[in-house]
Enzyme design. Structure first.
Site, PDB file in Angstrom:
ATOM      1  N   SER A 184      -7.214  -4.245   2.045  1.00  0.00           N
ATOM      2  CA  SER A 184      -7.060  -3.018   1.277  1.00  0.00           C
ATOM      3  C   SER A 184      -7.268  -3.266  -0.230  1.00  0.00           C
ATOM      4  O   SER A 184      -8.345  -3.711  -0.627  1.00  0.00           O
ATOM      5  CB  SER A 184      -5.690  -2.396   1.571  1.00  0.00           C
ATOM      6  OG  SER A 184      -5.629  -1.063   1.141  1.00  0.00           O
ATOM      7  N   ASP A 370      -9.483   3.745  11.238  1.00  0.00           N
ATOM      8  CA  ASP A 370      -9.159   3.488   9.832  1.00  0.00           C
ATOM      9  C   ASP A 370      -9.280   4.771   9.016  1.00  0.00           C
ATOM     10  O   ASP A 370      -9.953   5.721   9.413  1.00  0.00           O
ATOM     11  CB  ASP A 370     -10.137   2.448   9.276  1.00  0.00           C
ATOM     12  CG  ASP A 370      -9.515   1.538   8.235  1.00  0.00           C
ATOM     13  OD1 ASP A 370      -8.691   2.038   7.436  1.00  0.00           O
ATOM     14  OD2 ASP A 370      -9.844   0.343   8.209  1.00  0.00           O
ATOM     15  N   HIS A 402      -5.654   1.215   9.661  1.00  0.00           N
ATOM     16  CA  HIS A 402      -5.855   0.548   8.369  1.00  0.00           C
ATOM     17  C   HIS A 402      -5.302  -0.878   8.364  1.00  0.00           C
ATOM     18  O   HIS A 402      -5.911  -1.787   7.811  1.00  0.00           O
ATOM     19  CB  HIS A 402      -5.195   1.389   7.271  1.00  0.00           C
ATOM     20  CG  HIS A 402      -5.346   0.817   5.894  1.00  0.00           C
ATOM     21  ND1 HIS A 402      -6.574   0.455   5.374  1.00  0.00           N
ATOM     22  CD2 HIS A 402      -4.424   0.539   4.927  1.00  0.00           C
ATOM     23  CE1 HIS A 402      -6.408  -0.013   4.141  1.00  0.00           C
ATOM     24  NE2 HIS A 402      -5.118   0.018   3.856  1.00  0.00           N
TER      25      HIS A 402
END
Length: 426
Positions: A184, A370, A402
């Site tokens: 991320s 995601d 995610h």
């Protein structure tokens, strides 16, 4: 043999469901509790767990060593977990695992056994870090002096807070070159570091990277992960089959994910619009949770219970306690978010426009469900190849959202081993 849980380490508190339980959890949050919450996760690794300042004789073939690496500023230090093989037979670049926004190295507890085994087998170190200002690293003041209208200045300052501390950590550790595995925001910052220090990075593995595609006005991306994402059964991890392992992204898979995102975007509430306003005013999501005081543990508990359904009850309690402590800790690096990213997690200076300068292998990894935009990854790969870098690809992790490394650790671990083996020429 795995580490035996220290009898002096109390079990994690139950996830609070009443105000009284939430108040009790809030009361006991502190530095000691934070250290214990991380230790609970790390003591479940199948290696000896060694705290900072302690030694074992004779040294084990491989161990999980927890330490703090002091930087030049006396107030700055980086919380570090090291897997150092007893002998190193090559000069291969070590792997460095970097968490996402507001998280910590403990989030990778399902990947660390595989990486530790790889470190022992390949006689190559592996490290996991907490970014400065996050996790259990130093919570130092975060300031950006550029004017609000100076977007590039704000982004550069915010990036430097993390990138320069990583560079200083590298120097302190005596690491010449490294493979960066980021998730991320950690993936975004890993790419930025590689752009700024190209001679210090051998390979990038970007797990559900933030900040790749363009401006949100040109996308249909939602501002959160899809609730509908299936999670692996809690009884066992996904089996290594065609449905659990990573697959190369194609137009059909990307179209399916984009369609799910469009539906989810239409469900956004007025509360989310308020969150967008607070974001632009410089508030962080964790600041909002802290402002609720005694209700904070209950809010974190609702997230933990909903998001980590694929874990066992004990694992869920442990990860909840860990998240609670790093969420309620003093605000620091979290305040970068409104400078680096616009609402919806799109970068103010998208990586898709910057990655062409990278001359190293790069893999963009997305979960099947995601909320990060895989089209950005495909476009970034296209730009890299157009610039002459053919060592770039985008892959999809089945059954994952995610947090790809938690949702389908089997597939992600296999991918990481493959990438690391390629780095050392195996």
């Amino acid at each position: 043999m795995g580490s035996i849980i220290d009898s002096s380490l109390p079990p994690a508190r139950a996830i609070p469901v009443t105000f009284r339980e939430s108040l009790t959890s809030w009361w006991y949050v502190g530095q000691k509790g934070s250290a214990a919450s991380e230790e609970r996760l790390l003591r479940r690794l199948p290696f000896p767990y060694i705290k900072d300042g302690t030694t074992t004789i004779p040294p084990p073939p491989i161990a999980a060593r927890s330490s703090t690496v002091q930087l030049s500023n006396p107030a700055h230090y980086i919380n570090t977990l090291s897997f150092l093989p007893a002998t190193t037979a090559n000069n291969a670049p070590p792997a460095v695992l970097l968490h996402g926004y507001g998280a910590g190295l403990g989030f990778f507890f399902q990947n660390l056994p595989t990486l530790g085994n790889w470190a022992e087998r390949r006689q190559t170190p592996v490290y996991a870090l907490d970014w400065l200002g996050m996790g259990r690293s130093a919570r130092v003041p975060f300031k950006v002096r550029a004017k609000k209208t100076d977007i590039e200045g704000r982004v550069r300052e915010a990036e430097s807070f993390f990138v320069e501390s990583l560079e200083e950590w590298r120097e302190k550790m005596g690491v010449e070159k490294m493979t960066l595995i980021g998730h991320s925001l950690g993936a975004y910052l890993s790419a930025v570091y590689a752009l700024r220090y190209p001679d210090r990075v051998s390979r990038l593995v970007l797990l559900s990277p933030a900040g790749v595609p363009h401006d949100p006005n040109g996308t249909t991306q939602p501002s959160r992960e899809l609730d509908a994402a299936p999670t692996p059964p809690s009884s066992s991890p996904p089996s290594p089959s065609s449905s659990s392992l990573s697959v190369r992204a194609d137009a059909t898979a990307v179209h399916k994910l984009k369609a799910e995102q469009k539906v989810e975007k239409q469900r956004e509430s007025n509360l989310r619009r308020l969150a967008t306003h607070l974001w632009e005013q410089g508030w962080s999501p964790f600041q909002v949770v802290r402002s609720t005081l005694f209700w904070g543990p209950m809010l974190v508990g609702k997230y933990s219970s909903r998001r980590f359904t694929g874990l066992s009850d004990e694992e869920t309690r442990n990860i909840h306690d860990y998240i609670l402590h790093i969420t309620l800790a003093k605000g620091s690096g979290e305040y970068c978010i409104s400078h680096i990213l616009a609402p919806g997690a799109h970068a103010r200076m998208p990586l898709v426009d910057r990655v062409a300068d990278l001359k190293i292998p790069v893999v963009f990894v997305y979960g099947e469900h995601d909320w990060m935009d895989p089209v950005g990854g495909l476009k970034a790969v296209e730009n890299l190849r157009a610039a002459g870098n053919d060592n770039a690809e985008t892959v999809i992790i089945p059954g994952a959202g995610h947090h790809v490394y938690l949702d389908n650790p089997t597939a992600v671990n296999e991918l990481l081993v493959k990438e690391l083996d390629q780095t050392i020429g195996v």
